[in-house]
Design an enzyme around this catalytic site. Structure first.
Site, PDB file in Angstrom:
ATOM      1  N   ASN A  66       0.803  -1.217   0.000  1.00 31.06           N
ATOM      2  CA  ASN A  66       0.000   0.000   0.000  1.00 31.06           C
ATOM      3  C   ASN A  66       0.839   1.273   0.000  1.00 31.06           C
ATOM      4  O   ASN A  66       0.322   2.349  -0.295  1.00 31.06           O
ATOM      5  CB  ASN A  66      -0.994  -0.011   1.165  1.00 31.06           C
ATOM      6  CG  ASN A  66      -2.095  -1.038   0.931  1.00 31.06           C
ATOM      7  OD1 ASN A  66      -2.251  -1.529  -0.187  1.00 31.06           O
ATOM      8  ND2 ASN A  66      -2.839  -1.380   1.972  1.00 31.06           N
ATOM      9  N   CYS A 159     -16.673  -3.348  -4.100  1.00 33.69           N
ATOM     10  CA  CYS A 159     -15.670  -4.400  -4.131  1.00 33.69           C
ATOM     11  C   CYS A 159     -16.275  -5.652  -3.514  1.00 33.69           C
ATOM     12  O   CYS A 159     -17.431  -5.645  -3.107  1.00 33.69           O
ATOM     13  CB  CYS A 159     -14.377  -3.947  -3.476  1.00 33.69           C
ATOM     14  SG  CYS A 159     -14.269  -4.278  -1.765  1.00 33.69           S
ATOM     15  N   ARG A 164     -17.341   0.808  -1.526  1.00 38.33           N
ATOM     16  CA  ARG A 164     -16.173   1.565  -1.042  1.00 38.33           C
ATOM     17  C   ARG A 164     -16.171   2.893  -1.799  1.00 38.33           C
ATOM     18  O   ARG A 164     -15.518   3.031  -2.827  1.00 38.33           O
ATOM     19  CB  ARG A 164     -14.877   0.781  -1.261  1.00 38.33           C
ATOM     20  CG  ARG A 164     -14.756  -0.420  -0.338  1.00 38.33           C
ATOM     21  CD  ARG A 164     -13.536  -1.251  -0.645  1.00 38.33           C
ATOM     22  NE  ARG A 164     -12.289  -0.590  -0.290  1.00 38.33           N
ATOM     23  CZ  ARG A 164     -11.084  -1.053  -0.636  1.00 38.33           C
ATOM     24  NH1 ARG A 164     -10.985  -2.152  -1.350  1.00 38.33           N
ATOM     25  NH2 ARG A 164      -9.990  -0.406  -0.286  1.00 38.33           N
ATOM     26  N   ASP A 348      -7.152  -4.513   7.959  1.00 35.47           N
ATOM     27  CA  ASP A 348      -6.470  -5.498   7.107  1.00 35.47           C
ATOM     28  C   ASP A 348      -5.954  -6.708   7.889  1.00 35.47           C
ATOM     29  O   ASP A 348      -5.416  -7.651   7.290  1.00 35.47           O
ATOM     30  CB  ASP A 348      -5.311  -4.826   6.345  1.00 35.47           C
ATOM     31  CG  ASP A 348      -5.801  -3.805   5.331  1.00 35.47           C
ATOM     32  OD1 ASP A 348      -6.993  -3.851   4.970  1.00 35.47           O
ATOM     33  OD2 ASP A 348      -5.000  -2.954   4.910  1.00 35.47           O
ATOM     34  N   ARG A 440      -2.208 -10.838  -5.096  1.00 35.56           N
ATOM     35  CA  ARG A 440      -2.341  -9.375  -5.146  1.00 35.56           C
ATOM     36  C   ARG A 440      -1.510  -8.722  -4.043  1.00 35.56           C
ATOM     37  O   ARG A 440      -1.063  -7.594  -4.209  1.00 35.56           O
ATOM     38  CB  ARG A 440      -3.800  -8.951  -4.936  1.00 35.56           C
ATOM     39  CG  ARG A 440      -4.705  -9.304  -6.055  1.00 35.56           C
ATOM     40  CD  ARG A 440      -6.071  -8.720  -5.845  1.00 35.56           C
ATOM     41  NE  ARG A 440      -6.000  -7.263  -5.808  1.00 35.56           N
ATOM     42  CZ  ARG A 440      -7.054  -6.457  -5.791  1.00 35.56           C
ATOM     43  NH1 ARG A 440      -8.257  -6.972  -5.796  1.00 35.56           N
ATOM     44  NH2 ARG A 440      -6.919  -5.154  -5.769  1.00 35.56           N
TER      45      ARG A 440
END
Ligand code: EPU
Length: 464
Positions: A66, A159, A164, A348, A440
């Site tokens: 990120n 998503c 979102r 997360d 990912r």
């Protein structure tokens, strides 16, 4: 003379050859292309896990996904060559690279070093084909408007785990003077030169803070952002913008003051360690009865909330400058968690925590107040024998289950991580299907787990 020419020619050929190797690696041998090929063949990879192996040894943490996803579009602000090191090889990074390439950037990758030449931009659009694969594509919006006065960026849809929205990104950019319309699913933005403004976010959004800050650094006058996100990836981005020539006060706090400058210059940067990858490996050690696992090249400060919760489970932790040693508890105590913005417990890590609590010695409650629908892993964990019930965004986990291996389906990145963790703790064999979600965001997770002693392998998946 001829010899000199030949020598120069040979050197030039060698450089061309080496760059072509980089190019080939970038465009062909990527997690994304592997996924694409396997999807074309009608199957996708799966992980086969034989649970019950305690972990021990050392795992090295990769650069933060990120952070890289924000640093890459930041290169649009300063045309030229930028080298980003400690960049993880992940499907999302490839997707962002392909988007920048589509816009005209030159990109090459050698090991963990990503070189982006942003001096040849000719297209100011982020098409749906790119944005639908990855919402972080929205990060090109702020830099494009600020540097080129125009952008056409596909609106990200919902998503896998729910809506979102990007209203805070759009409102913030409008406050800076951008004219923004929606056209056929696209955000169409233009501006002569953005002008500084006072922006008060309803909530501290990571993406909106990054996007609006990247726009404000080139605006005329001063921008104040109130209620800014202070996640480490945003702090790292803002510090990097300062190295590029931006003037920003209040970095690391929710109150930012940005005095716009005329231009920024390209700069190189090293990505900070991925705190979520580190947290996931700490939970892996705890759930597997890890004897002594060292998580190295991480930043323990970025993991304070996770470490505090792990300690309460009974795990023994020892923290160094960039290492965390963990010894799993004999009995895992139940520990409640409510996700919050940084420095709170990260959303997360919510799915991984629920996996851990499934085998704890008692009942716990996990609340996700950042993403209230992010619980796609719960029915799959229950298929492995967990006992979890949901009421809105509250998961009640009755621990003590002996998980049993089964086939389960990955639905998104962190949900997939939680299924792997549960599979590692389960008796028998677990197959985690459709692991392209993991590609990912986790670099070589199966190799890293295997090195710690887990019995896990990647196999061709089943047709679907
Ligand atoms: N929100 C709005 N309006 C907006 C933007 C956000 O209402 O315009 C809400 C969201 O719906 C959510 C909350 O604000 O409830 C926080 O969202 P945020 O904008 O902070 O998230 P993000 O920027 O879209 C980043 C990470 C996510 C991580 C979140 C929260 C990147 C590329 N993504 O997303 O990472 O979950 O912050 O920390 O940085 C992941 O890595 O698995 C992942 C999803």
């Amino acid at each position: 003379m001829v010899d000199k020419f030949c020598a120069k020619h040979k050197i030039r050929c060698l450089f061309a050859f080496l760059s072509s190797i980089d190019y080939i690696r970038w465009s062909c041998d990527t997690p994304q292309s592997r996924t694409r090929n396997s999807l074309r063949n009608g199957s996708v990879d799966k992980f086969v896990i034989n649970g019950g192996e305690p972990l021990s040894g050392t795992v090295t943490i990769s650069g933060a996904k990120n952070a890289a996803l924000a640093f890459m579009p930041a290169t649009l602000l300063a045309p030229g060559r930028h080298v980003l090191t400690n960049t993880p090889s992940l499907r999302d990074i490839t997707t962002m690279g392909q988007l920048l390439e589509h816009m005209g950037c030159g990109i090459s990758k050698a090991g963990d070093s990503l070189t982006i030449d942003s001096s040849t931009i000719h297209d100011f659009a982020a098409p749906y084909e790119h944005v639908k694969k990855m919402r972080a594509s929205i990060y090109v919006l702020g830099p494009l408007i600020a540097r080129y006065g125009q952008a056409r960026v596909s609106l990200p849809g919902g998503c896998a785990w729910g809506p979102r929205p990007v209203n805070l990104h759009i409102d913030g950019l409008k406050a800076l003077g951008a004219e923004i319309d929606l056209d056929a699913g696209y955000i169409v933005a233009k501006a002569r030169r953005l002008r500084g403004s006072r922006i008060v976010f309803d909530l501290p959004s990571v993406g909106a803070t990054g996007n609006v800050a990247m726009a404000a650094v080139l605006a005329s006058g001063t921008t104040v952002i109130v209620n800014a996100a202070i996640e480490p990836e945003i702090t790292a981005l803002l510090e990097h913008l300062v190295i590029m020539g931006a003037k920003i006060n209040g970095i690391g706090t929710p109150h930012l003051e940005i005095e716009g400058v005329e231009a920024l210059t390209p700069a190189n940067a090293e990505m900070i360690p991925d705190r979520i990858e580190a947290g996931t490996f700490l939970v892996a050690a705890a759930i597997c009865g890890g004897k002594k696992v060292r998580v190295e090249r991480c930043n323990p400060h970025h993991l304070s909330a996770v470490l505090a919760k792990l300690q309460r489970t009974g795990a023994t932790l020892s923290v160094g400058a960039d290492t965390i040693d963990i010894e799993a508890p004999t009995t895992i105590h139940p520990v409640d968690v409510a996700t919050a913005v940084y420095p709170g417990f990260p959303t997360d890590m919510q799915a991984q925590w629920i996996a851990l609590m499934s085998v704890a010695d008692g009942q716990s409650v996990v609340i996700d107040s950042i993403y209230s629908d992010r619980f796609m892993h719960v029915p799959e964990l229950n298929r492995l024998g967990a006992d979890i019930t949901m009421a809105d965004n509250v998961a009640t986990i009755r621990g003590g289950a002996q998980l049993q291996g089964a086939k389960v389906m990955s639905t998104d990145l962190r949900a997939s991580a939680s299924l792997i963790l549960a599979g590692l703790a389960a008796q028998g064999t677990t197959e985690v299907l459709r692991v392209y979600h993991l590609d990912r965001g986790y670099e070589q997770i199966e190799k890293k787990l295997h090195q710690l002693g887990a019995d896990i392998r990647r196999e061709k998946g089943e047709d679907f």
